[in-house]
Structures are given as structure tokens and as C-alpha cells.
Design an enzyme around this catalytic site. Sequence first.
Site, PDB file in Angstrom:
ATOM      1  N   ASP A  61      -4.677 105.791 -43.731  1.00 59.43           N
ATOM      2  CA  ASP A  61      -5.840 106.693 -43.795  1.00 59.43           C
ATOM      3  C   ASP A  61      -6.777 106.440 -42.612  1.00 59.43           C
ATOM      4  O   ASP A  61      -7.757 107.171 -42.419  1.00 59.43           O
ATOM      5  CB  ASP A  61      -6.575 106.580 -45.137  1.00 59.43           C
ATOM      6  N   SER A  62      -6.441 105.458 -41.774  1.00 63.88           N
ATOM      7  CA  SER A  62      -7.149 105.293 -40.497  1.00 63.88           C
ATOM      8  C   SER A  62      -6.996 106.543 -39.636  1.00 63.88           C
ATOM      9  O   SER A  62      -7.733 106.715 -38.657  1.00 63.88           O
ATOM     10  CB  SER A  62      -6.620 104.068 -39.742  1.00 63.88           C
ATOM     11  N   ASP A 100      -0.390 106.065 -47.066  1.00 67.15           N
ATOM     12  CA  ASP A 100      -1.624 105.481 -47.598  1.00 67.15           C
ATOM     13  C   ASP A 100      -2.246 106.425 -48.620  1.00 67.15           C
ATOM     14  O   ASP A 100      -2.498 107.601 -48.308  1.00 67.15           O
ATOM     15  CB  ASP A 100      -2.607 105.293 -46.437  1.00 67.15           C
ATOM     16  N   LYS A 129       0.687 102.881 -50.323  1.00 67.41           N
ATOM     17  CA  LYS A 129      -0.207 101.721 -50.264  1.00 67.41           C
ATOM     18  C   LYS A 129      -1.528 102.102 -50.903  1.00 67.41           C
ATOM     19  O   LYS A 129      -1.992 103.231 -50.765  1.00 67.41           O
ATOM     20  CB  LYS A 129      -0.428 101.295 -48.814  1.00 67.41           C
ATOM     21  N   GLU A 131      -5.603 100.306 -51.883  1.00 67.21           N
ATOM     22  CA  GLU A 131      -6.531  99.209 -51.625  1.00 67.21           C
ATOM     23  C   GLU A 131      -7.099  98.662 -52.930  1.00 67.21           C
ATOM     24  O   GLU A 131      -7.337  99.419 -53.871  1.00 67.21           O
ATOM     25  CB  GLU A 131      -7.685  99.694 -50.725  1.00 67.21           C
ATOM     26  N   GLU A 198      -6.357  92.165 -44.858  1.00 62.74           N
ATOM     27  CA  GLU A 198      -7.146  92.638 -43.708  1.00 62.74           C
ATOM     28  C   GLU A 198      -8.480  91.894 -43.636  1.00 62.74           C
ATOM     29  O   GLU A 198      -9.187  91.723 -44.644  1.00 62.74           O
ATOM     30  CB  GLU A 198      -7.415  94.153 -43.836  1.00 62.74           C
TER      31      GLU A 198
HETATM   32  O1  KIV Z   1      -5.109 102.840 -42.652  1.00 60.17           O
HETATM   33  C1  KIV Z   1      -4.711 101.883 -42.002  1.00 60.17           C
HETATM   34  O2  KIV Z   1      -4.464 101.981 -40.794  1.00 60.17           O
HETATM   35  C2  KIV Z   1      -4.549 100.617 -42.669  1.00 60.17           C
HETATM   36  C3  KIV Z   1      -4.182  99.434 -41.834  1.00 60.17           C
HETATM   37  C4  KIV Z   1      -5.377  98.947 -41.123  1.00 60.17           C
HETATM   38  C5  KIV Z   1      -3.541  98.359 -42.632  1.00 60.17           C
HETATM   39  O3  KIV Z   1      -4.730 100.531 -43.845  1.00 60.17           O
END
Ligand code: KIV
Length: 324
Positions: A61-62, A100, A129, A131, A198
Amino acid sequence: MTPRQATPPRAQPSRQAKPLTAPAVRARKGSGPPLVMVTAYDAPGARIADEAGVDIILVGDSVAMVVLGYDDTLQVTVDDMAHHVAAVARGQQRALIVGDLPWMSYHVSVEETVRNAAALVRAGAQAVKLEGGRKRLPMVRGIVDAEIPVMGHIGLTPQSVHAMGGFKVQGRQADAARALVDDAIALAAEGCFAIVLEGVPDEVARLVTEAVPVPTIGIGAGPWCDGQVLVFHDLLGLEDRVLPKFVRRYASLKADAVDAIAAFADDVRAGRFPGEDETYHLTDDVLRALTGDGTNGALTGDRAIGALAGDGAIGAHGAEPRTA
Ligand code: KIV
């Protein structure tokens, strides 16, 4: 235990390797070279990462920050993530694709969480993934029960930016460090096949890594993890406005791209582009027919140019090359 980066992995050509699965990633705990994960958000990025031989592509989600220009990751939706996962899936061949789950896609109910995880799988993800630690266990269980591999993510969890009061290193105090170890143990017990760590001190990452039976993948977590991840744009220098301490830049693609486009602009303005090699031509016969050898009502001069331009296949910018 030695730092997992003591013997740096060499990228293997992806064409010769078998596609990687979540169980295969899980089996890398304590064996083989450290896992290599990078983010990617589109087909060219996925092809680059895959050809470089990474193990895992995270459609993070970055994307919100490094591609879409937001200040945090909270703005992207499941539809946004599915769009990018699908693009990555079209470009990738070997690496495991992890999608994500964005903020608020796994916070309301287990049912909604599973539906959203399924949307990313239908788009092409082979795992998802999320969080958070122990408070996410029901969601992790729900996703695992739906036969979707789940990667955990603890420590500095960017979706908690407001709750954390900014993007800050986590686990600096003994209680917080112990809580991270307990979170990781619980996530692994609930079925996570790997856990991202992280923004934590390396001693905490080491404690976590030694405490769990699944690989830890660090970002800003030091060398004691079972693998490392960096964001595509940070690693390649496509993002050059900030340089967090944990980032190592392996290229300066933003600067290279600016130079390349400036060179193109110079060439266009100086009449050096396009050149002969970059230009299409008519055959002599067609040219003669158009420019007036007296047969078939051939066109000449401006009328010929107008006829050419009118077919829409080439520009209507007049007879003279714009080389002045
Ligand atoms: O969204 C992302 O890029 C991440 C990484 C920093 C692990 O969650």
C-alpha cells in the site's frame, strides 16, 4: 545466530527457477539464503524485480505514497490495490506475489476481511499481508481458513501513522519490545507464513526472529531478520526527496530519467529528433503517384500533403521538417 546478510545473496536468473509459493517461503526459516522481497506496483516493475531474481514481490500500500502522491498509505482502497496487483500479476513469472490489504479492509469484521483478501487473490495475489499484532488474530484465522496465505507486519505499521503520532521506530522500550515478540509468536501460531518487521531496533528484530518458527522480513529492522525488503522507488532512487536511514540506494533512476527526458527535449528543440533512422518513408512508386508523374490524377504540392495528413496516420504539420 549470525546476521542473515553476512553472505549476500546473488540474484538468480528467474527464467530457470520454479515459481515460489508461500509454503516454500515458510520453509526458508533457518535454511537457504536470506529472503529477498521488493515492492512493485505495475507490470514493468514486476518484470524488473522478477528478472532480478527476487523471491517475493509485495504490491504494497506504499503505492499510495510512492506512486499516487499521497502523504500516507491511508488513502488507497481494495479496488486500488486490486488494480495494481493485477498489473503486477501480468508482469511477473516466478516471484511470489503478496497483495497488501489496505487500511480499513480488515478492521471491521472477519467476513469483510476474507472478502477483501479474496478480491486481491482474484486480481492475481498468491498471498496477502496485513498490519498489526494480536488484535488481528481473528482476521488472520479467517483468511487462513479461506486457504489464503497471510503475511503479518508488526513494528512501525504505516497504517497506524496517526495512532503512533508519526512514522516512528517502535519497540524501543522493554515492554514494547516484549509486546512485539508476543505479537509475532501469536501471528505465527495463528498461521502467518512470514512476518514483516518494520522500523524496530535490531536487537528487538533478533529477539523476534529467534522466537518465531516463520521467516521474518525486515525493513529498517537490522541484519538479524530472515530476509529483507525495500520499496522499489527507494532502492532504485526513483524517489529522491527523502532518504530514510534504512534505505540503501542501488541506482539513481530519477536523476537518469530527468537527464534522459532533458536530452530528448534538447534534441526536439534543436531539430535532431527524429532522425533518418526514426522516420518512415513511402516507397518510390507511391511517392511518384502522389507527387505528380502525370498518372492517375496524382496530387502535387500542398494537395499531396493534405491528402497524406488526412488519412490520420501521420501528422498534419506541413511539408517542411521542423528542424529550424
Ligand atoms: O507497503 C509497503 O511497501 C510495505 C513494506 C514497507 C513492507 O508494507
